[in-house]
Design an enzyme around this catalytic site. Sequence first.
Site, PDB file in Angstrom:
ATOM      1  N   GLY A 290      12.235  18.824 -45.755  1.00  0.00           N
ATOM      2  CA  GLY A 290      13.054  17.927 -45.021  1.00  0.00           C
ATOM      3  C   GLY A 290      12.982  17.789 -43.671  1.00  0.00           C
ATOM      4  N   SER A 291      11.751  18.098 -43.087  1.00  0.00           N
ATOM      5  CA  SER A 291      11.832  18.066 -41.469  1.00  0.00           C
ATOM      6  C   SER A 291      12.021  16.485 -41.075  1.00  0.00           C
ATOM      7  CB  SER A 291      10.771  18.877 -40.849  1.00  0.00           C
ATOM      8  OG  SER A 291       9.363  18.047 -40.954  1.00  0.00           O
TER       9      SER A 291
ATOM     10  N   ARG B  56       6.575  12.207 -55.322  1.00  0.00           N
ATOM     11  CA  ARG B  56       6.460  11.868 -56.886  1.00  0.00           C
ATOM     12  C   ARG B  56       5.928  10.465 -56.836  1.00  0.00           C
ATOM     13  NH1 ARG B  56       6.024  15.098 -60.532  1.00  0.00           N
ATOM     14  NH2 ARG B  56       6.746  13.774 -62.022  1.00  0.00           N
ATOM     15  N   ILE B  57       5.150  10.056 -57.682  1.00  0.00           N
ATOM     16  CA  ILE B  57       4.687   8.488 -57.826  1.00  0.00           C
ATOM     17  C   ILE B  57       5.797   7.714 -58.510  1.00  0.00           C
ATOM     18  CG2 ILE B  57       3.041   7.022 -58.743  1.00  0.00           C
ATOM     19  CD1 ILE B  57       1.068   9.455 -58.115  1.00  0.00           C
ATOM     20  N   LEU B  58       6.095   6.926 -57.802  1.00  0.00           N
ATOM     21  CA  LEU B  58       7.123   5.748 -58.440  1.00  0.00           C
ATOM     22  C   LEU B  58       6.752   4.911 -59.321  1.00  0.00           C
ATOM     23  CD1 LEU B  58       9.197   5.969 -55.152  1.00  0.00           C
ATOM     24  CD2 LEU B  58       9.843   6.939 -57.154  1.00  0.00           C
TER      25      LEU B  58
ATOM     26  N   ASN C 115       8.077   4.554 -46.687  1.00  0.00           N
ATOM     27  CA  ASN C 115       7.730   5.698 -46.900  1.00  0.00           C
ATOM     28  C   ASN C 115       6.882   6.026 -45.524  1.00  0.00           C
ATOM     29  OD1 ASN C 115       6.609   7.913 -48.443  1.00  0.00           O
ATOM     30  ND2 ASN C 115       4.599   7.026 -48.629  1.00  0.00           N
TER      31      ASN C 115
ATOM     32  N   HIS D 100       3.695   8.321 -44.455  1.00  0.00           N
ATOM     33  CA  HIS D 100       2.195   9.052 -45.049  1.00  0.00           C
ATOM     34  C   HIS D 100       1.673   9.655 -43.845  1.00  0.00           C
ATOM     35  CE1 HIS D 100      -0.720   9.404 -48.101  1.00  0.00           C
ATOM     36  NE2 HIS D 100      -1.636   9.250 -47.128  1.00  0.00           N
TER      37      HIS D 100
ATOM     38  N   LEU E 109      -0.100   2.438 -54.418  1.00  0.00           N
ATOM     39  CA  LEU E 109       0.167   3.740 -53.692  1.00  0.00           C
ATOM     40  C   LEU E 109      -0.301   3.856 -52.415  1.00  0.00           C
ATOM     41  CD1 LEU E 109       1.370   6.738 -54.460  1.00  0.00           C
ATOM     42  CD2 LEU E 109      -0.970   7.367 -54.609  1.00  0.00           C
ATOM     43  N   ASP E 110       0.666   4.361 -51.389  1.00  0.00           N
ATOM     44  CA  ASP E 110       0.385   4.164 -50.037  1.00  0.00           C
ATOM     45  C   ASP E 110      -0.302   3.001 -49.647  1.00  0.00           C
ATOM     46  OD1 ASP E 110       1.226   6.735 -49.951  1.00  0.00           O
ATOM     47  OD2 ASP E 110      -0.521   7.629 -50.749  1.00  0.00           O
TER      48      ASP E 110
HETATM   49  C1  GAR Z   1       5.159  14.938 -44.278  1.00  0.00           C
HETATM   50  O1  GAR Z   1       3.955  15.345 -43.621  1.00  0.00           O
HETATM   51  C2  GAR Z   1       5.130  13.663 -44.942  1.00  0.00           C
HETATM   52  O2  GAR Z   1       4.358  12.634 -44.077  1.00  0.00           O
HETATM   53  C3  GAR Z   1       4.445  13.886 -46.265  1.00  0.00           C
HETATM   54  O3  GAR Z   1       5.104  15.219 -46.687  1.00  0.00           O
HETATM   55  C4  GAR Z   1       5.316  15.842 -45.447  1.00  0.00           C
HETATM   56  C5  GAR Z   1       6.809  16.177 -45.836  1.00  0.00           C
HETATM   57  O4  GAR Z   1       7.272  17.077 -44.704  1.00  0.00           O
HETATM   58  N1  GAR Z   1       4.306  12.947 -47.064  1.00  0.00           N
HETATM   59  C6  GAR Z   1       3.425  12.840 -47.962  1.00  0.00           C
HETATM   60  O5  GAR Z   1       2.427  13.212 -48.121  1.00  0.00           O
HETATM   61  C7  GAR Z   1       3.730  11.590 -48.867  1.00  0.00           C
HETATM   62  N2  GAR Z   1       2.644  11.271 -49.743  1.00  0.00           N
HETATM   63  P1  GAR Z   1       9.084  17.162 -44.511  1.00  0.00           P
HETATM   64  O6  GAR Z   1       9.570  17.439 -45.788  1.00  0.00           O
HETATM   65  O7  GAR Z   1       9.254  18.227 -43.571  1.00  0.00           O
HETATM   66  O8  GAR Z   1       9.485  15.754 -43.906  1.00  0.00           O
END
Ligand code: GAR
Length: 194
Positions: free
Chosen positions: A12-13, A95-97, A111, A113, A148-149
Amino acid sequence: MKNIVILISGSGSNMAAIIRAAQKERWAERFGARVAAVISNKADAQGLAIAREHGIATAVVSHKDFSTREDFDAALASAIDVHAPTLVVLAGFMRILTPGFVTRYERRLLNIHPSLLPAFPGLHTHRRAIEAGCRVAGVTVHEVTVELDHGPILAQAAVPVLADDTEETLAARVLAQEHRVYPQAIAGWLLETN
Ligand code: GAR
């Protein structure tokens, strides 16, 4: 008040960066917006504790409790809609929505990415960028569409890929940019939809 609901799966950063920006940049006064809730598909997501420390409502909808993606997404949507969201923000939500879910929040689902889309959709983006010999990598904030993405890009930031980079060192460099561009992109979205 415009309610923002953030979905997370892990540390969750990015969520924390958004919460910090909302406070520091006074989104409530400037945009009439607040982070109303954080919802995770994992009960042990570290980001949930951070959200609670900020007095933000949290909920867990575990994908393991549902046998189909449709059922999970319906339960997730119910948990989201309790907060009457103006904007739903995916922040490391892994999760894929389903198309039904994406359509429900069309134009108000964002989102982040960790690649320069359209390069490297999907998983292991940093490893793939290094293996491909990329000299730059980065991050994309985009509107979520059923593919996706993909979806309209709101913001991107690039970082160099260094000769001695590992997946971890590159991920850390990109993550620092994520924490900068995601709050910025959301603030821009809120301003435009004012
Ligand atoms: C982040 O790097 C985000 O871009 C990636 O997961 C990490 C979550 O970090 N998301 C994906 O890969 C989505 N497909 P966080 O929980 O510290 O924010």
